[in-house]
Design a protein around this motif. Sequence first.
Motif, PDB file in Angstrom:
ATOM      1  N   MET A   1       0.859  -1.194   0.000  1.00  0.00           N
ATOM      2  CA  MET A   1       0.000   0.000   0.000  1.00  0.00           C
ATOM      3  C   MET A   1       0.892   1.240   0.000  1.00  0.00           C
ATOM      4  O   MET A   1       1.808   1.354   0.791  1.00  0.00           O
ATOM      5  CB  MET A   1      -0.903  -0.001   1.235  1.00  0.00           C
ATOM      6  N   LYS A   2       0.623   2.162  -0.913  1.00  0.00           N
ATOM      7  CA  LYS A   2       1.469   3.335  -1.032  1.00  0.00           C
ATOM      8  C   LYS A   2       0.842   4.498  -0.283  1.00  0.00           C
ATOM      9  O   LYS A   2      -0.326   4.811  -0.451  1.00  0.00           O
ATOM     10  CB  LYS A   2       1.650   3.710  -2.503  1.00  0.00           C
ATOM     11  N   TYR A   3       1.628   5.145   0.561  1.00  0.00           N
ATOM     12  CA  TYR A   3       1.176   6.296   1.331  1.00  0.00           C
ATOM     13  C   TYR A   3       1.856   7.554   0.810  1.00  0.00           C
ATOM     14  O   TYR A   3       2.969   7.507   0.281  1.00  0.00           O
ATOM     15  CB  TYR A   3       1.517   6.126   2.806  1.00  0.00           C
ATOM     16  N   SER A   4       1.172   8.676   0.982  1.00  0.00           N
ATOM     17  CA  SER A   4       1.759   9.965   0.629  1.00  0.00           C
ATOM     18  C   SER A   4       2.044  10.743   1.895  1.00  0.00           C
ATOM     19  O   SER A   4       1.375  10.557   2.918  1.00  0.00           O
ATOM     20  CB  SER A   4       0.813  10.766  -0.280  1.00  0.00           C
ATOM     21  N   VAL A   5       3.038  11.605   1.830  1.00  0.00           N
ATOM     22  CA  VAL A   5       3.439  12.407   2.988  1.00  0.00           C
ATOM     23  C   VAL A   5       3.290  13.881   2.629  1.00  0.00           C
ATOM     24  O   VAL A   5       3.664  14.312   1.539  1.00  0.00           O
ATOM     25  CB  VAL A   5       4.897  12.110   3.393  1.00  0.00           C
ATOM     26  N   GLU A   6       2.743  14.634   3.566  1.00  0.00           N
ATOM     27  CA  GLU A   6       2.548  16.070   3.386  1.00  0.00           C
ATOM     28  C   GLU A   6       3.093  16.778   4.618  1.00  0.00           C
ATOM     29  O   GLU A   6       2.949  16.281   5.744  1.00  0.00           O
ATOM     30  CB  GLU A   6       1.052  16.364   3.224  1.00  0.00           C
ATOM     31  N   ASP A  60      -3.421   7.814   3.196  1.00  0.00           N
ATOM     32  CA  ASP A  60      -3.751   6.750   2.249  1.00  0.00           C
ATOM     33  C   ASP A  60      -4.891   7.301   1.400  1.00  0.00           C
ATOM     34  O   ASP A  60      -6.052   7.300   1.836  1.00  0.00           O
ATOM     35  CB  ASP A  60      -4.173   5.487   2.991  1.00  0.00           C
ATOM     36  N   GLY A  61      -4.546   7.817   0.223  1.00  0.00           N
ATOM     37  CA  GLY A  61      -5.544   8.552  -0.534  1.00  0.00           C
ATOM     38  C   GLY A  61      -5.886   9.837   0.207  1.00  0.00           C
ATOM     39  O   GLY A  61      -5.018  10.643   0.526  1.00  0.00           O
ATOM     40  N   ARG A  62      -7.172   9.996   0.550  1.00  0.00           N
ATOM     41  CA  ARG A  62      -7.582  11.165   1.313  1.00  0.00           C
ATOM     42  C   ARG A  62      -7.585  10.903   2.815  1.00  0.00           C
ATOM     43  O   ARG A  62      -7.721  11.841   3.602  1.00  0.00           O
ATOM     44  CB  ARG A  62      -8.988  11.598   0.881  1.00  0.00           C
ATOM     45  N   ASP A  63      -7.475   9.643   3.194  1.00  0.00           N
ATOM     46  CA  ASP A  63      -7.565   9.296   4.614  1.00  0.00           C
ATOM     47  C   ASP A  63      -6.271   9.643   5.344  1.00  0.00           C
ATOM     48  O   ASP A  63      -5.174   9.258   4.913  1.00  0.00           O
ATOM     49  CB  ASP A  63      -7.842   7.802   4.790  1.00  0.00           C
TER      50      ASP A  63
END
Length: 365
Positions: A1-6, A60-63
Amino acid sequence: MKYSVEVVTDEPAFAELGPQWGRLYRGCAAATPFQSHAWLHSWWLSYGRPGRLRLLLVRDGRDLVAVAPLMRVRRPVPALVPLGGAISDYGDVLVDDERGEEAVGALTEALWSAARTALIDLREVRPGAAAEQVYARWGGPRRRVDDSLCLELPAVPMDELVARLPSAKAQRVRAKLRKLAALGVERHVVPPGEVDKALRRLVELHRLQWQGRKVTGEHLRPRFREHLVRSVGAMVESGDAVVTEFRLEDDVVAVDLTLLSGRLAGGYLYGAHPCLRERKADVAVMLLDACAEQACDGGRDTLSLLRGDEPYKRHWRPEQVGNQRLLLARRRTAPLLSAALCDVAARRRGKDVVRRWRERGGDGP
């Protein structure tokens, strides 16, 4: 599962995170009230400095699945430290329990990136906190040192807390409870619409009760009062705080603020009129009775007396639970870790010198 970081660095974006942050907070069992959005955002409005906010968000997406609520400081070394400062008894990150190791791993990678130019200095971490999972996965230099001591009781009714005491002490506490009842002290949970007024009264009673004695100066400053009013109103509405008024002959003679999370209740601050002492009312017993009732509600397992080793807390035979300070670095920032450890050691030596000086009566080193 790919996560994004902000990375969030401005206050308006911080404010907009409230609903998402709240869902994450509910999904992190280790969270304490000091990680709620209402508490930390309000703290930033009162104590934050422009340009220093660093919220590491993992999605995870918008979550929103993990958050490290940090800010950058320059002293004693360049570091990222938790929001909440000295008025918060626990510091931590938030991780969605259902996402498990993947979310922890993504947050650890985000912190690893942030550690290229600053030490990660996580203060007042309670045992069992989510930050311990990050510490366990950390691949670079790391150190764990002692931080503040907290005292904790089980979240059980007052009669069970009394039953834990030696017989003679238990009899004295029961007598004090009867004294409070005979005086006619009544307690009322403050509804959300009246919380602001009650908190202002709490701060004024707190000032009155400590008049002429040593008191935590920050508790009397306008920025602290504004933070309490702003944060606690929202926390009461969401079930993360309870404000209780104690009345005697229709007069409010004490106000207590108890902070709540899924597993923990903590008596944070109170104000009591000196007339209670004049009438021989035991304020500590009165407050613990009310706090124990709140702790039992909702399946919590801990009634925290929060930081500090005051003698009146020891009367209840609490468990000593030491907070931790987790220091995380990379190879290039390892010198910052060494410098921070030297600062810790120097401060401890200074405290030991002061303690010994006081034990000798303050007559000199």
